[in-house]
Scaffold this motif. Structure first.
Motif, mmCIF file in Angstrom:
data_model
loop_
_atom_site.group_PDB
_atom_site.id
_atom_site.type_symbol
_atom_site.label_atom_id
_atom_site.label_comp_id
_atom_site.label_asym_id
_atom_site.label_seq_id
_atom_site.Cartn_x
_atom_site.Cartn_y
_atom_site.Cartn_z
ATOM 1 N N ARG A 41 -12.764 -2.201 16.643
ATOM 2 C CA ARG A 41 -13.712 -1.921 17.746
ATOM 3 C C ARG A 41 -14.912 -1.060 17.369
ATOM 4 N NH1 ARG A 41 -11.411 -5.742 20.622
ATOM 5 N NH2 ARG A 41 -9.468 -5.252 21.664
ATOM 6 N N ASP A 47 -3.183 -8.887 14.723
ATOM 7 C CA ASP A 47 -4.140 -9.019 15.839
ATOM 8 C C ASP A 47 -4.194 -7.706 16.637
ATOM 9 O OD1 ASP A 47 -6.043 -10.013 17.545
ATOM 10 O OD2 ASP A 47 -4.691 -11.334 18.647
ATOM 11 N N SER A 66 -7.093 -8.800 27.251
ATOM 12 C CA SER A 66 -5.916 -9.219 26.476
ATOM 13 C C SER A 66 -5.880 -8.485 25.141
ATOM 14 C CB SER A 66 -5.987 -10.720 26.239
ATOM 15 O OG SER A 66 -7.157 -11.033 25.516
#
Ligand code: NCD
Ligand code: ZN
Length: 466
Positions: free
Chosen positions: A64, A329, A347
């Motif tokens: 991120r 992930d 999600s």
């Protein structure tokens, strides 16, 4: 004189699929000698009773940074990796700004330099025609591979991915048609790169979502949600992608596979000689739709976790090599965002820190072996992305080592995670088999579930031979 000796441990070999009691000697950050003979070193670690694995490689991390650093950042994410036995990570490109050309790749490599607790590589992002002529520059700048979020729309101004596209939405470029996607494959083949895809057919999902009567659907109805994002969504995209890879000769990698149908398509394509590899993620191996009542919305991740039958097919595919490796992930969101309607919340969840413990627990339960863990967590990802000197415990390789205590039982707990938003679907799950020390190029970086020392991660060299 060696710098470090790790003595008396059970050394796990992914290549020969065996375990041998050996000493490991490290010089200048690399494995310099391996064997039974006793030599001296400046520092000695007694590893009796422990197993020594090559450091884990997690090729699918959404750290991120830059952008949504309230969800995660590179320092927190790589600390979590180190504690979880992961010594190399590949950072996903859907950040803000995203990684769209060679300049972005170079910037990101430099930007992470003083923040990395483990070694790292960078993903590039394909936005179709928007950056088709920039794909090669990302390879030249050192990007590991190119990711394509198949079926996602793109914000016209910021070029950020749009996650829930509805027809007629303003200021977005709608999902690319197959002609434009084909052009990506053709370019990837010419550049000899890897194209990794998020494989969900968005047109099907959109139609099924529109048809769902939400006035009659509870906010936490997982079965209803799954009916809008079924295995068919994966099957359609995987089938098209395999056809395009076959036609163009591009190397296709399919990210986070979730379904029996997907696994069967990849198995057939490999048998036919198509250049395709695939991964799944721990949440698809260790959870199924049946776990939703107990786990709750924390397990919302795209593509959705599917049935027990799909889970069994994923394990079979991993065991027979149809699926080449697993990756986490790792995709954290803020705690507040993971509340409310299942349909609307973002999600993804934390994963980099719990991936190796979950696999070690599967070893404890007799499902798999330690050499197999080393194959799917280290050797195969290193081979596929061409990560130099990583993935095996052999002379000349980086001394990225994880000492594992297979007697240790303790639960995974959100509060013990090192991520900025420490949230996992595995909170409370008891695990037998834990990484207890992590070494990066011969330097201790984590011990007993905590970080040791300052960030010392370096860019990993990724040179995939495709
Ligand atoms: C990922 C994210 O949040 O970035 N979420 C997810 O559910 N997997 C995006 C992605 O990889 O699809
Ligand atoms: Zn994805």
């Amino acid at each position: 004189m060696f710098d470090l000796a790790i003595k008396g441990g059970w050394v796990v070999d992914p290549v020969r699929q065996e375990i041998k009691k050996q000493n490991i000697y490290v010089k200048d950050g690399r494995i310099a000698a391996l064997g039974e003979s006793d030599a001296n070193a400046l520092e000695t670690r007694d590893a009796s009773g422990l197993y020594v694995l090559p450091g884990g490689i997690d090729t699918h991390c959404h750290f991120r940074n830059p952008g949504a650093t309230e969800k995660e950042d590179f320092a927190h994410g790589t600390r979590a990796a180190a504690v979880g036995g992961i010594t190399t990570v590949l950072d996903m490109p859907n950040t803000n700004p995203a990684v769209l050309d060679g300049i972005d790749v170079r910037k990101k490599i430099a930007y992470f330099h003083d923040k990395a607790y483990v070694d790292y590589g960078i993903w590039g992002l394909s936005l179709g025609d928007l950056n088709l002529d920039k794909l090669l520059s990302m390879k030249e700048a050192g990007a590991a591979a190119i990711k394509f979020f198949w079926g996602y729309a793109i914000d016209t101004k910021t070029h950020a991915l749009v996650y829930n596209y509805t027809k007629g939405k303003e200021d977005v470029i709608p999902p690319l048609d197959d002609g434009e996607v084909y052009a990506i494959f053709r370019q990837i083949a010419a550049n000899r790169q890897i194209l990794a895809i998020h494989a969900e057919n968005s047109a099907l999902i959109r139609r099924l979502t529109e048809e769902l009567d939400t006035s009659k659907t509870a906010d936490d109805d997982y079965a209803a949600f799954l009916s809008t994002r079924p295995s068919l969504a994966e099957e359609l995209t995987v089938a098209t992608a395999i056809s395009m890879a076959r036609d163009t000769g591009a190397h296709l990698h399919i990210l986070h596979m979730t379904s029996r149908r997907g696994v069967e398509l990849v198995r057939r394509a490999k048998a036919d000689g198509v250049s395709v590899t695939a991964e799944t993620a721990p949440h698809y191996l260790f959870l199924s739709a049946e776990d939703f009542p107990a786990v709750g919305p924390m397990m919302k991740v795209y593509p959705l976790i599917k049935s027990k039958d799909d889970q069994a097919a994923l394990w079979a595919g991993l065991l027979d090599g149809t699926l080449d490796f697993i990756a986490s992930d790792h995709a954290p969101h803020r705690i507040e965002e993971k509340r409310g309607s299942l349909f609307k919340m973002p999600s993804g969840m934390c994963g980099v820190e719990t991936m190796m413990p979950l696999m070690l627990d599967a070893v404890s339960r007799g499902k798999i072996t330690l050499p197999f863990v080393a194959r799917v967590l280290s050797q195969r990802p290193a081979e596929i992305y061409g990560i130099e000197r990583k993935g095996k415990l052999e002379i000349g390789f980086d001394a990225d080592l994880v000492l594992v205590d297979m007697q240790k039982t303790r639960p995974i707990r959100n509060k013990d995670l090192h991520s900025k938003q420490p949230l996992t679907a595995f909170d409370g799950r008891s695990i037998t088999g834990w990484p207890v020390s992590t070494y990066l190029r011969g330097r201790l970086i984590a011990a007993d579930h905590e970080i040791v020392g300052d960030p010392g991660g370096q860019p990993a060299h990724c040179r995939a031979a495709v």
